[in-house]
Every structure is written in structure tokens, then in C-alpha cells.
Scaffold this motif. Sequence first.
Motif, PDB file in Angstrom:
ATOM      1  N   ALA A 163       2.049 -29.696  32.703  1.00 55.11           N
ATOM      2  CA  ALA A 163       1.912 -28.252  32.881  1.00 55.11           C
ATOM      3  C   ALA A 163       0.850 -27.882  33.925  1.00 55.11           C
ATOM      4  O   ALA A 163       0.787 -26.730  34.352  1.00 55.11           O
ATOM      5  N   CYS A 164       0.034 -28.837  34.337  1.00 54.87           N
ATOM      6  CA  CYS A 164      -1.069 -28.545  35.263  1.00 54.87           C
ATOM      7  C   CYS A 164      -0.627 -27.860  36.559  1.00 54.87           C
ATOM      8  O   CYS A 164      -1.270 -26.888  36.968  1.00 54.87           O
ATOM      9  N   PRO A 165       0.417 -28.330  37.246  1.00 55.36           N
ATOM     10  CA  PRO A 165       0.791 -27.610  38.485  1.00 55.36           C
ATOM     11  C   PRO A 165       1.140 -26.143  38.248  1.00 55.36           C
ATOM     12  O   PRO A 165       0.750 -25.272  39.038  1.00 55.36           O
ATOM     13  N   THR A 166       1.813 -25.844  37.156  1.00 54.21           N
ATOM     14  CA  THR A 166       2.160 -24.453  36.860  1.00 54.21           C
ATOM     15  C   THR A 166       0.909 -23.643  36.535  1.00 54.21           C
ATOM     16  O   THR A 166       0.752 -22.511  37.001  1.00 54.21           O
ATOM     17  N   ILE A 167       0.025 -24.227  35.755  1.00 51.81           N
ATOM     18  CA  ILE A 167      -1.220 -23.529  35.402  1.00 51.81           C
ATOM     19  C   ILE A 167      -2.046 -23.257  36.654  1.00 51.81           C
ATOM     20  O   ILE A 167      -2.578 -22.155  36.836  1.00 51.81           O
ATOM     21  N   LEU A 168      -2.140 -24.233  37.548  1.00 52.73           N
ATOM     22  CA  LEU A 168      -2.895 -24.044  38.784  1.00 52.73           C
ATOM     23  C   LEU A 168      -2.264 -22.962  39.656  1.00 52.73           C
ATOM     24  O   LEU A 168      -2.968 -22.130  40.237  1.00 52.73           O
ATOM     25  N   TRP A 169      -0.935 -22.960  39.743  1.00 54.36           N
ATOM     26  CA  TRP A 169      -0.272 -21.966  40.569  1.00 54.36           C
ATOM     27  C   TRP A 169      -0.505 -20.563  40.016  1.00 54.36           C
ATOM     28  O   TRP A 169      -0.822 -19.631  40.769  1.00 54.36           O
ATOM     29  N   VAL A 170      -0.341 -20.399  38.712  1.00 60.22           N
ATOM     30  CA  VAL A 170      -0.520 -19.077  38.100  1.00 60.22           C
ATOM     31  C   VAL A 170      -1.965 -18.604  38.300  1.00 60.22           C
ATOM     32  O   VAL A 170      -2.210 -17.447  38.637  1.00 60.22           O
ATOM     33  N   THR A 171      -2.910 -19.507  38.136  1.00 58.46           N
ATOM     34  CA  THR A 171      -4.316 -19.155  38.323  1.00 58.46           C
ATOM     35  C   THR A 171      -4.587 -18.766  39.768  1.00 58.46           C
ATOM     36  O   THR A 171      -5.232 -17.752  40.034  1.00 58.46           O
ATOM     37  N   ALA A 172      -4.110 -19.573  40.709  1.00 56.97           N
ATOM     38  CA  ALA A 172      -4.347 -19.291  42.125  1.00 56.97           C
ATOM     39  C   ALA A 172      -3.665 -18.002  42.568  1.00 56.97           C
ATOM     40  O   ALA A 172      -4.131 -17.331  43.481  1.00 56.97           O
ATOM     41  N   TYR A 173      -2.583 -17.639  41.922  1.00 57.11           N
ATOM     42  CA  TYR A 173      -1.862 -16.426  42.297  1.00 57.11           C
ATOM     43  C   TYR A 173      -2.504 -15.179  41.690  1.00 57.11           C
ATOM     44  O   TYR A 173      -2.697 -14.176  42.378  1.00 57.11           O
ATOM     45  N   LEU A 194      -5.602 -14.724  39.866  1.00 59.34           N
ATOM     46  CA  LEU A 194      -7.046 -14.452  39.899  1.00 59.34           C
ATOM     47  C   LEU A 194      -7.457 -13.608  41.106  1.00 59.34           C
ATOM     48  O   LEU A 194      -8.229 -12.654  40.929  1.00 59.34           O
ATOM     49  N   PRO A 195      -7.000 -13.915  42.322  1.00 60.49           N
ATOM     50  CA  PRO A 195      -7.378 -13.024  43.427  1.00 60.49           C
ATOM     51  C   PRO A 195      -6.865 -11.591  43.246  1.00 60.49           C
ATOM     52  O   PRO A 195      -7.565 -10.636  43.591  1.00 60.49           O
ATOM     53  N   LEU A 196      -5.670 -11.431  42.702  1.00 62.30           N
ATOM     54  CA  LEU A 196      -5.152 -10.087  42.459  1.00 62.30           C
ATOM     55  C   LEU A 196      -6.007  -9.338  41.448  1.00 62.30           C
ATOM     56  O   LEU A 196      -6.298  -8.150  41.608  1.00 62.30           O
ATOM     57  N   LEU A 197      -6.421 -10.028  40.417  1.00 62.14           N
ATOM     58  CA  LEU A 197      -7.283  -9.418  39.406  1.00 62.14           C
ATOM     59  C   LEU A 197      -8.640  -9.052  40.003  1.00 62.14           C
ATOM     60  O   LEU A 197      -9.168  -7.966  39.754  1.00 62.14           O
ATOM     61  N   TYR A 198      -9.194  -9.943  40.828  1.00 62.41           N
ATOM     62  CA  TYR A 198     -10.474  -9.673  41.469  1.00 62.41           C
ATOM     63  C   TYR A 198     -10.404  -8.439  42.360  1.00 62.41           C
ATOM     64  O   TYR A 198     -11.282  -7.574  42.321  1.00 62.41           O
ATOM     65  N   ARG A 235      -8.283  -5.967  42.159  1.00 69.58           N
ATOM     66  CA  ARG A 235      -8.079  -4.778  41.326  1.00 69.58           C
ATOM     67  C   ARG A 235      -9.401  -4.318  40.695  1.00 69.58           C
ATOM     68  O   ARG A 235      -9.704  -3.127  40.663  1.00 69.58           O
ATOM     69  N   LEU A 236     -10.195  -5.267  40.225  1.00 66.42           N
ATOM     70  CA  LEU A 236     -11.462  -4.911  39.577  1.00 66.42           C
ATOM     71  C   LEU A 236     -12.520  -4.469  40.587  1.00 66.42           C
ATOM     72  O   LEU A 236     -13.333  -3.604  40.300  1.00 66.42           O
ATOM     73  N   ARG A 237     -12.517  -5.091  41.775  1.00 72.56           N
ATOM     74  CA  ARG A 237     -13.521  -4.767  42.786  1.00 72.56           C
ATOM     75  C   ARG A 237     -13.285  -3.400  43.386  1.00 72.56           C
ATOM     76  O   ARG A 237     -14.222  -2.671  43.697  1.00 72.56           O
ATOM     77  N   GLY A 238     -12.041  -3.038  43.592  1.00 67.66           N
ATOM     78  CA  GLY A 238     -11.721  -1.756  44.199  1.00 67.66           C
ATOM     79  C   GLY A 238     -11.685  -1.851  45.718  1.00 67.66           C
ATOM     80  O   GLY A 238     -11.940  -2.904  46.308  1.00 67.66           O
ATOM     81  N   THR A 239     -11.422  -0.735  46.368  1.00 74.54           N
ATOM     82  CA  THR A 239     -11.327  -0.682  47.815  1.00 74.54           C
ATOM     83  C   THR A 239     -12.716  -0.710  48.437  1.00 74.54           C
ATOM     84  O   THR A 239     -13.627  -0.030  47.960  1.00 74.54           O
ATOM     85  N   GLN A 240     -12.866  -1.479  49.506  1.00 76.76           N
ATOM     86  CA  GLN A 240     -14.147  -1.524  50.209  1.00 76.76           C
ATOM     87  C   GLN A 240     -14.344  -0.227  50.982  1.00 76.76           C
ATOM     88  O   GLN A 240     -13.420   0.272  51.616  1.00 76.76           O
ATOM     89  N   ASP A 241     -15.547   0.291  50.941  1.00 75.15           N
ATOM     90  CA  ASP A 241     -15.880   1.471  51.729  1.00 75.15           C
ATOM     91  C   ASP A 241     -16.400   0.983  53.076  1.00 75.15           C
ATOM     92  O   ASP A 241     -17.564   0.605  53.215  1.00 75.15           O
ATOM     93  N   LEU A 242     -15.523   0.966  54.080  1.00 75.64           N
ATOM     94  CA  LEU A 242     -15.879   0.414  55.382  1.00 75.64           C
ATOM     95  C   LEU A 242     -16.876   1.296  56.122  1.00 75.64           C
ATOM     96  O   LEU A 242     -17.641   0.801  56.948  1.00 75.64           O
ATOM     97  N   LYS A 243     -16.887   2.589  55.825  1.00 73.99           N
ATOM     98  CA  LYS A 243     -17.857   3.480  56.465  1.00 73.99           C
ATOM     99  C   LYS A 243     -19.271   3.087  56.054  1.00 73.99           C
ATOM    100  O   LYS A 243     -20.166   3.011  56.897  1.00 73.99           O
ATOM    101  N   LYS A 244     -19.466   2.786  54.790  1.00 73.53           N
ATOM    102  CA  LYS A 244     -20.780   2.354  54.305  1.00 73.53           C
ATOM    103  C   LYS A 244     -21.086   0.916  54.723  1.00 73.53           C
ATOM    104  O   LYS A 244     -22.192   0.612  55.145  1.00 73.53           O
ATOM    105  N   LYS A 245     -20.109   0.045  54.607  1.00 74.60           N
ATOM    106  CA  LYS A 245     -20.334  -1.381  54.870  1.00 74.60           C
ATOM    107  C   LYS A 245     -20.767  -1.635  56.310  1.00 74.60           C
ATOM    108  O   LYS A 245     -21.664  -2.430  56.560  1.00 74.60           O
ATOM    109  N   TYR A 246     -20.119  -0.964  57.264  1.00 73.88           N
ATOM    110  CA  TYR A 246     -20.422  -1.199  58.672  1.00 73.88           C
ATOM    111  C   TYR A 246     -21.157  -0.037  59.331  1.00 73.88           C
ATOM    112  O   TYR A 246     -21.365  -0.053  60.535  1.00 73.88           O
ATOM    113  N   ASP A 247     -21.512   0.972  58.562  1.00 76.59           N
ATOM    114  CA  ASP A 247     -22.134   2.174  59.090  1.00 76.59           C
ATOM    115  C   ASP A 247     -21.290   2.718  60.251  1.00 76.59           C
ATOM    116  O   ASP A 247     -21.792   3.007  61.329  1.00 76.59           O
ATOM    117  N   ALA A 248     -19.999   2.811  60.015  1.00 81.41           N
ATOM    118  CA  ALA A 248     -19.032   3.164  61.056  1.00 81.41           C
ATOM    119  C   ALA A 248     -18.770   4.653  61.061  1.00 81.41           C
ATOM    120  O   ALA A 248     -18.883   5.330  60.044  1.00 81.41           O
TER     121      ALA A 248
END
Length: 147
Positions: free
Chosen positions: A47-57, A59-63, A65-78
Motif C-alpha cells: 500500500a506504500c505507493p498509494t499512500i505516498l501518492w495520496v499524501t503528495a497530492y 498535503l500541498p492542496l491542504l496547505y 487552502r489553510l494558508r490562503g492567498t498571498q498578499d503580493l502588495k504587502k509581500k513585495y511592497d508593490a
Amino acid sequence: ETKILGHAQRENRHSRDRCDRFDRALPTVKMLGLLLSLPKPVLLLLACPTILWVTAYFLPLLYIRLRGTQDLKKKYDAKWALVTGGSTGIGRAICEELAKQGLNIVVVGLPDGFLEPAVKELTDKHVRGADVPPTNRGDAAAALTNR
């Protein structure tokens, strides 16, 4: 040549079809039983290949979603953003997000009939005051030299 079957003959044929389907599914059921009879460490290893694939797919989507959209005006003082291909698709969505963050946007796109409606819609939604974005090269050059 057409045969007219009686009710009993049709029932008999349907039950044979069900048996045939069961017989075809039987090797799959046997294989599943054999697979489940393996020791748990072997099952986990399989089951390891399936578990790794699901995790790799997921986790970034969850991150994201939780982080939210970057505010580029603040980040780069643009104050300005240049978006190529901003008349349709992903470029248009990027223009929307940057405009929501309060950036001035230069939209670059092909003069194919999508650019001017996109600029007009962005202007109607997000421009505060009389600052109207340019729509062609001549206006863009004049706007950049006047600022």
C-alpha cells in the motif's frame, strides 16, 4: 430466424447469465481473499505507493487552502503589476486577484476582442476614482511617460 421464448425459458437464460457473471467475478474474489490473507507488514508495503501518492497530492492542496492567498502588495511592497495574457483564462484570474489586493495592473494581451472587454470589466469592478487603464500601445506609452 426469430425464436419466441416462453417465460420459463427467459428466466432460465437470465439465471445462466447471472451464473456466468458470478463465475467471471470468482477469480477476482479469490485474488482479493488471497491478498487479504497476507501478513499486515506485506499489505502495508504493497500500500506504500498509494499512500505516498495520496499524501503528495493532498498535503500541498491542504496547505494552500489553510494558508490562503498571498498578499503580493504587502509581500513585495508593490504598486504595479504587469500581467501578460490577462484578457482570458489564468491571466484574467490573476488580474482579478491582484486588483482585489489594490494593485495597479497593466494588462497585456492579444488584440483579439477579449482584451478590451476584460479591461472594461476590471475597470468597472476595481477602479476607484478617475484613473482609467490604457487599452493600446500608444495609450500605454503615454500613461507611463506621464507618471
